[in-house]
Design an enzyme around this catalytic site. Structure first.
Site, PDB file in Angstrom:
ATOM      1  N   GLY A 197       0.821  -1.210   0.000  1.00  0.00           N
ATOM      2  CA  GLY A 197       0.000   0.000   0.000  1.00  0.00           C
ATOM      3  C   GLY A 197       0.850   1.251   0.000  1.00  0.00           C
ATOM      4  O   GLY A 197       2.088   1.206   0.004  1.00  0.00           O
ATOM      5  N   ILE A 206       1.345   3.787   2.350  1.00  0.00           N
ATOM      6  CA  ILE A 206       2.220   3.993   3.512  1.00  0.00           C
ATOM      7  C   ILE A 206       3.163   2.809   3.678  1.00  0.00           C
ATOM      8  O   ILE A 206       4.357   2.977   3.936  1.00  0.00           O
ATOM      9  CB  ILE A 206       1.391   4.211   4.792  1.00  0.00           C
ATOM     10  N   LEU A 229      -0.465  -2.792   8.961  1.00  0.00           N
ATOM     11  CA  LEU A 229      -1.080  -1.708   8.203  1.00  0.00           C
ATOM     12  C   LEU A 229      -2.237  -2.188   7.338  1.00  0.00           C
ATOM     13  O   LEU A 229      -2.991  -1.366   6.810  1.00  0.00           O
ATOM     14  CB  LEU A 229      -0.040  -1.018   7.298  1.00  0.00           C
ATOM     15  N   TYR A 251     -16.185   2.121   9.926  1.00  0.00           N
ATOM     16  CA  TYR A 251     -14.726   2.106   9.861  1.00  0.00           C
ATOM     17  C   TYR A 251     -14.128   2.596  11.175  1.00  0.00           C
ATOM     18  O   TYR A 251     -13.218   1.963  11.739  1.00  0.00           O
ATOM     19  CB  TYR A 251     -14.236   2.988   8.709  1.00  0.00           C
ATOM     20  N   LYS A 271     -11.823   0.320  13.719  1.00  0.00           N
ATOM     21  CA  LYS A 271     -10.459   0.686  14.124  1.00  0.00           C
ATOM     22  C   LYS A 271     -10.363   0.851  15.638  1.00  0.00           C
ATOM     23  O   LYS A 271      -9.334   0.510  16.249  1.00  0.00           O
ATOM     24  CB  LYS A 271     -10.017   1.975  13.416  1.00  0.00           C
TER      25      LYS A 271
END
Length: 326
Positions: free
Chosen positions: A10, A12, A80, A153, A157
């Protein structure tokens, strides 16, 4: 050192992999490419200096046998891998919840088995509908109703954070949590709702820059290499274990002013088009009107401070997109 990065293909993750490779470490990546891309890591694989220390696996983190092998091989783990982007979350609500909650649980379970330090990347979304700034790690959480899937979301998280802290408190697993605030830079796509690459792409195409709502919602933005430096510093710090940290920028700007700035910096003939939220998203969307982090905690512990200002971030994203469009 051997470093495992889930979601390493991805935006990052690929920058994090590059930074560790440049320091001489071995990097192992697992990514199902749902939002990542092999194009992000292919240049690293083809680099004669770095490629022989990079190992890429295209697979899901729910593949327990592979995850056992990778976690057993590596010294530390960066988690991640996650469903990302407002558009992606709204279009894939069940898949997003499953990968965020079940995937993180699997990663933590395997890290606990091998007693490997793990850093979980969380999101500024967990703060919810606060209007004050800056947001501090100990602030209360304010969400909208469950019928507004935009909050799924944020809730997933937050559950990741609860689970990581539970593993730390009950099993002694060395967990670190980093809440990221709008990370931006080269390799980021606007396909999943990321605002700066989307607006820059529109400006370079002389298309209207679509700003949602009244444009008065504010954000800060952090350059990806600054974020990577913060993540690496936290992983290396014993006192960060069992703690939650904001990683973000400090320049607050409205999205409307951001659009105008992008038009000016690209020399675009574009105008700004104001789009009601109900046209831009599904009916179950709510926005966060303000999102500005306090970074005092991470600054005092590891000396983190973003060094790349917004104008420089925009210049680098514009240059990158011009190059990829050429």
């Amino acid at each position: 050192m051997r470093v495992l990065i889930t979601g390493g293909a991805g935006f990052i993750g690929s920058h994090l992999a590059e930074a560790y490779l440049e320091q001489g470490h071995e990097v192992y990546i697992i990514d199902d490419l749902s939002t990542g891309s092999l194009a992000n890591v292919t240049p690293l694989q083809n680099d004669a200096r770095l490629g022989h220390r990079l190992f890429v696996h295209t697979d899901t983190i729910l593949n327990q046998d592979l995850m056992l092998e990778l976690a057993g091989t590596c010294d530390v783990v960066f988690h991640l891998a996650a469903a990302v982007g407002v558009h992606y979350i709204l279009e894939n609500p069940l898949k997003s919840i499953k990968i965020n909650v079940e995937g993180t649980e699997k990663v933590l379970e395997i890290c606990a088995k091998f007693k490997k330090r793990v850093l979980i990347t969380s999101s500024s979304e967990v703060y919810g509908k606060h209007l004050h700034a800056p947001l501090v790690e100990t602030d209360n959480i304010i969400y909208g109703p469950s019928s507004k899937f935009r909050w799924s979301y944020a809730a997933s998280k937050l559950m990741d954070e609860f689970t990581a802290l539970a593993y730390f408190r009950t099993k002694g697993l060395e967990t670190i949590i980093a809440r990221l605030f709008n990370t931006v830079g080269p390799r980021q796509t606007g396909a999943y709702g990321m605002v700066i690459p989307r607006l820059v792409s529109q400006a370079l195409g002389n298309e209207p820059l679509t700003v949602y709502g009244d444009g008065m919602q504010t954000r800060t933005f952090t350059y990806v290499k600054d974020v990577v430096a913060g993540l690496m510093a936290l992983m290396a710090c014993d006192d960060a274990v069992g703690e939650v940290f904001n990683i973000g920028g400090t320049e607050e700007i409205t999205i409307l002013d951001l659009a105008r700035k992008i038009i000016a910096r690209t020399g675009s003939a574009s105008t700004v088009a104001m789009i009601p939220y109900e046209e831009a998203y599904a009916k179950d969307f709510e926005d966060m009107l303000r999102r500005v982090p306090s970074i005092e905690k991470i600054r005092s512990l590891v000396g983190f401070a973003p060094v790349t200002d917004l104008d420089t971030i925009l210049s680098r994203v514009i240059d990158y997109q011009r190059l990829t469009m050429a």
